[in-house]
Scaffold this motif. Structure first.
Motif, PDB file in Angstrom:
ATOM      1  N   GLY A 113      17.440  -9.400  -5.525  1.00 15.03           N
ATOM      2  CA  GLY A 113      16.336 -10.274  -5.913  1.00 15.03           C
ATOM      3  C   GLY A 113      15.431 -10.757  -4.798  1.00 15.03           C
ATOM      4  O   GLY A 113      14.454 -11.434  -5.058  1.00 15.03           O
ATOM      5  N   TRP A 114      15.709 -10.411  -3.564  1.00 14.81           N
ATOM      6  CA  TRP A 114      14.913 -10.865  -2.423  1.00 14.81           C
ATOM      7  C   TRP A 114      13.897  -9.812  -1.965  1.00 14.81           C
ATOM      8  O   TRP A 114      13.469  -9.797  -0.817  1.00 14.81           O
ATOM      9  N   ILE A 115      13.472  -8.936  -2.856  1.00 17.37           N
ATOM     10  CA  ILE A 115      12.638  -7.797  -2.467  1.00 17.37           C
ATOM     11  C   ILE A 115      11.299  -8.210  -1.857  1.00 17.37           C
ATOM     12  O   ILE A 115      10.881  -7.677  -0.832  1.00 17.37           O
ATOM     13  N   ALA A 116      10.582  -9.144  -2.460  1.00 19.80           N
ATOM     14  CA  ALA A 116       9.274  -9.553  -1.930  1.00 19.80           C
ATOM     15  C   ALA A 116       9.420 -10.173  -0.545  1.00 19.80           C
ATOM     16  O   ALA A 116       8.632  -9.881   0.371  1.00 19.80           O
ATOM     17  N   GLU A 117      10.442 -11.005  -0.385  1.00 18.90           N
ATOM     18  CA  GLU A 117      10.636 -11.697   0.888  1.00 18.90           C
ATOM     19  C   GLU A 117      11.016 -10.733   2.012  1.00 18.90           C
ATOM     20  O   GLU A 117      10.452 -10.816   3.112  1.00 18.90           O
ATOM     21  N   LEU A 118      11.953  -9.821   1.747  1.00 22.98           N
ATOM     22  CA  LEU A 118      12.384  -8.911   2.808  1.00 22.98           C
ATOM     23  C   LEU A 118      11.284  -7.917   3.156  1.00 22.98           C
ATOM     24  O   LEU A 118      11.044  -7.632   4.332  1.00 22.98           O
ATOM     25  N   TYR A 119      10.601  -7.403   2.157  1.00 25.74           N
ATOM     26  CA  TYR A 119       9.474  -6.497   2.411  1.00 25.74           C
ATOM     27  C   TYR A 119       8.444  -7.181   3.326  1.00 25.74           C
ATOM     28  O   TYR A 119       8.027  -6.626   4.342  1.00 25.74           O
ATOM     29  N   THR A 120       8.056  -8.393   2.966  1.00 30.67           N
ATOM     30  CA  THR A 120       7.041  -9.108   3.731  1.00 30.67           C
ATOM     31  C   THR A 120       7.524  -9.440   5.137  1.00 30.67           C
ATOM     32  O   THR A 120       6.773  -9.289   6.108  1.00 30.67           O
ATOM     33  N   ALA A 121       8.769  -9.877   5.259  1.00 31.47           N
ATOM     34  CA  ALA A 121       9.308 -10.193   6.586  1.00 31.47           C
ATOM     35  C   ALA A 121       9.253  -8.971   7.497  1.00 31.47           C
ATOM     36  O   ALA A 121       8.909  -9.073   8.679  1.00 31.47           O
ATOM     37  N   ARG A 122       9.571  -7.810   6.945  1.00 34.62           N
ATOM     38  CA  ARG A 122       9.538  -6.588   7.749  1.00 34.62           C
ATOM     39  C   ARG A 122       8.117  -6.175   8.106  1.00 34.62           C
ATOM     40  O   ARG A 122       7.862  -5.733   9.227  1.00 34.62           O
ATOM     41  N   ILE A 123       7.206  -6.295   7.173  1.00 32.47           N
ATOM     42  CA  ILE A 123       5.807  -5.955   7.465  1.00 32.47           C
ATOM     43  C   ILE A 123       5.252  -6.875   8.550  1.00 32.47           C
ATOM     44  O   ILE A 123       4.575  -6.433   9.478  1.00 32.47           O
ATOM     45  N   ARG A 124       5.558  -8.155   8.464  1.00 28.97           N
ATOM     46  CA  ARG A 124       5.018  -9.143   9.409  1.00 28.97           C
ATOM     47  C   ARG A 124       5.818  -9.255  10.696  1.00 28.97           C
ATOM     48  O   ARG A 124       5.341  -9.850  11.662  1.00 28.97           O
ATOM     49  N   GLY A 125       7.055  -8.756  10.693  1.00 28.56           N
ATOM     50  CA  GLY A 125       7.917  -8.951  11.860  1.00 28.56           C
ATOM     51  C   GLY A 125       8.235 -10.420  12.054  1.00 28.56           C
ATOM     52  O   GLY A 125       8.326 -10.899  13.185  1.00 28.56           O
ATOM     53  N   GLU A 126       8.423 -11.123  10.941  1.00 26.24           N
ATOM     54  CA  GLU A 126       8.604 -12.576  10.972  1.00 26.24           C
ATOM     55  C   GLU A 126       9.679 -12.994   9.975  1.00 26.24           C
ATOM     56  O   GLU A 126       9.743 -12.477   8.868  1.00 26.24           O
ATOM     57  N   THR A 180       0.841  -1.191   0.000  1.00 26.03           N
ATOM     58  CA  THR A 180       0.000   0.000   0.000  1.00 26.03           C
ATOM     59  C   THR A 180       0.880   1.246   0.000  1.00 26.03           C
ATOM     60  O   THR A 180       2.083   1.175   0.269  1.00 26.03           O
ATOM     61  N   VAL A 181       0.269   2.381  -0.256  1.00 27.58           N
ATOM     62  CA  VAL A 181       0.985   3.655  -0.213  1.00 27.58           C
ATOM     63  C   VAL A 181       1.594   3.853   1.177  1.00 27.58           C
ATOM     64  O   VAL A 181       2.733   4.307   1.307  1.00 27.58           O
ATOM     65  N   GLU A 182       0.860   3.479   2.218  1.00 23.60           N
ATOM     66  CA  GLU A 182       1.342   3.648   3.589  1.00 23.60           C
ATOM     67  C   GLU A 182       2.562   2.773   3.872  1.00 23.60           C
ATOM     68  O   GLU A 182       3.406   3.123   4.691  1.00 23.60           O
ATOM     69  N   GLN A 183       2.657   1.628   3.206  1.00 22.60           N
ATOM     70  CA  GLN A 183       3.772   0.704   3.433  1.00 22.60           C
ATOM     71  C   GLN A 183       4.931   0.922   2.460  1.00 22.60           C
ATOM     72  O   GLN A 183       5.956   0.249   2.554  1.00 22.60           O
ATOM     73  N   LEU A 184       4.789   1.880   1.557  1.00 21.39           N
ATOM     74  CA  LEU A 184       5.836   2.142   0.572  1.00 21.39           C
ATOM     75  C   LEU A 184       7.195   2.440   1.210  1.00 21.39           C
ATOM     76  O   LEU A 184       8.222   1.970   0.704  1.00 21.39           O
ATOM     77  N   PRO A 185       7.280   3.169   2.336  1.00 22.97           N
ATOM     78  CA  PRO A 185       8.592   3.376   2.955  1.00 22.97           C
ATOM     79  C   PRO A 185       9.295   2.062   3.344  1.00 22.97           C
ATOM     80  O   PRO A 185      10.517   1.964   3.260  1.00 22.97           O
ATOM     81  N   VAL A 186       8.533   1.061   3.739  1.00 18.17           N
ATOM     82  CA  VAL A 186       9.120  -0.240   4.083  1.00 18.17           C
ATOM     83  C   VAL A 186       9.689  -0.896   2.825  1.00 18.17           C
ATOM     84  O   VAL A 186      10.788  -1.459   2.849  1.00 18.17           O
ATOM     85  N   LEU A 187       8.967  -0.812   1.720  1.00 15.70           N
ATOM     86  CA  LEU A 187       9.445  -1.369   0.455  1.00 15.70           C
ATOM     87  C   LEU A 187      10.694  -0.632  -0.015  1.00 15.70           C
ATOM     88  O   LEU A 187      11.679  -1.259  -0.435  1.00 15.70           O
ATOM     89  N   ARG A 188      10.685   0.684   0.088  1.00 17.35           N
ATOM     90  CA  ARG A 188      11.864   1.480  -0.304  1.00 17.35           C
ATOM     91  C   ARG A 188      13.093   1.101   0.516  1.00 17.35           C
ATOM     92  O   ARG A 188      14.190   0.944  -0.024  1.00 17.35           O
ATOM     93  N   GLN A 189      12.911   0.966   1.833  1.00 21.98           N
ATOM     94  CA  GLN A 189      14.043   0.638   2.700  1.00 21.98           C
ATOM     95  C   GLN A 189      14.553  -0.771   2.419  1.00 21.98           C
ATOM     96  O   GLN A 189      15.765  -1.002   2.396  1.00 21.98           O
ATOM     97  N   ALA A 190      13.641  -1.710   2.176  1.00 21.12           N
ATOM     98  CA  ALA A 190      14.063  -3.076   1.824  1.00 21.12           C
ATOM     99  C   ALA A 190      14.877  -3.048   0.536  1.00 21.12           C
ATOM    100  O   ALA A 190      15.928  -3.692   0.441  1.00 21.12           O
ATOM    101  N   ALA A 191      14.424  -2.288  -0.450  1.00 21.90           N
ATOM    102  CA  ALA A 191      15.153  -2.181  -1.716  1.00 21.90           C
ATOM    103  C   ALA A 191      16.531  -1.579  -1.491  1.00 21.90           C
ATOM    104  O   ALA A 191      17.530  -2.071  -2.027  1.00 21.90           O
ATOM    105  N   SER A 192      16.613  -0.539  -0.688  1.00 24.37           N
ATOM    106  CA  SER A 192      17.888   0.116  -0.401  1.00 24.37           C
ATOM    107  C   SER A 192      18.845  -0.840   0.316  1.00 24.37           C
ATOM    108  O   SER A 192      20.029  -0.931  -0.035  1.00 24.37           O
ATOM    109  N   ASP A 193      18.353  -1.556   1.304  1.00 28.07           N
ATOM    110  CA  ASP A 193      19.190  -2.487   2.057  1.00 28.07           C
ATOM    111  C   ASP A 193      19.677  -3.639   1.178  1.00 28.07           C
ATOM    112  O   ASP A 193      20.827  -4.074   1.295  1.00 28.07           O
ATOM    113  N   LEU A 194      18.810  -4.140   0.307  1.00 29.10           N
ATOM    114  CA  LEU A 194      19.198  -5.229  -0.592  1.00 29.10           C
ATOM    115  C   LEU A 194      20.210  -4.748  -1.633  1.00 29.10           C
ATOM    116  O   LEU A 194      21.130  -5.481  -1.992  1.00 29.10           O
TER     117      LEU A 194
END
Length: 131
Positions: free
Chosen positions: A74-87, A53-67
């Motif tokens: 190539g692990w963008i979906a996994e890291l984004y989701t792990a951070r959103i879920r805290g899992e 979502t637009v609200e979660q875009l900063p999490v996606l941006r940070q995951a992309a930057s860290d990767l």
């Protein structure tokens, strides 16, 4: 209505990662809905999506930057989701690269072994042989 700038940015992030198959989308009455496809990543034998979502875009941006810094984009979906879920991902889907393991380890506590997580986290391998 979905913000076109949001859509373009999400598409660009997944395109840069060459992870087109990890971005799932569907039309909605308000525009488009986007999800990160993480099938079999967090639970064994499970179809799974995490909404972007637009609200979660900063999490996606940070995951992309860290990767990008870890040279493992190539692990963008996994890291984004792990951070959103805290899992963390299940052990069978866990990366072996030390830099990636550090990023995923920071997402949450180690998971107990069980039906949805039948394998332990693999030993770190600097060659990154699992991807």
């Amino acid at each position: 209505m979905t913000d076109p700038e949001f859509l373009v940015e999400v598409l660009a992030i997944f395109a840069k990662a060459d992870s087109h198959d990890q971005l799932y989308w569907r039309p909605d009455t308000d525009g488009l809905k986007l999800w990160a496809n993480v099938n079999d990543v967090f639970a064994w034998g499970c179809a799974d999506l995490e909404e972007i979502t637009v609200e979660q875009l900063p999490v996606l941006r940070q995951a992309a930057s860290d990767l990008l810094a870890a040279k493992e984009y190539g692990w963008i979906a996994e890291l984004y989701t792990a951070r959103i879920r805290g899992e963390r991902p299940q052990g069978a889907a866990y990366p072996t690269q030390p830099a990636l393991q550090a990023l995923f380890n920071a997402c949450g506590p180690e998971r107990p072994l069980g039906l949805g997580n039948p394998k332990p986290i693999p030993t770190a391998d600097p060659t990154g042989s699992n991807r």
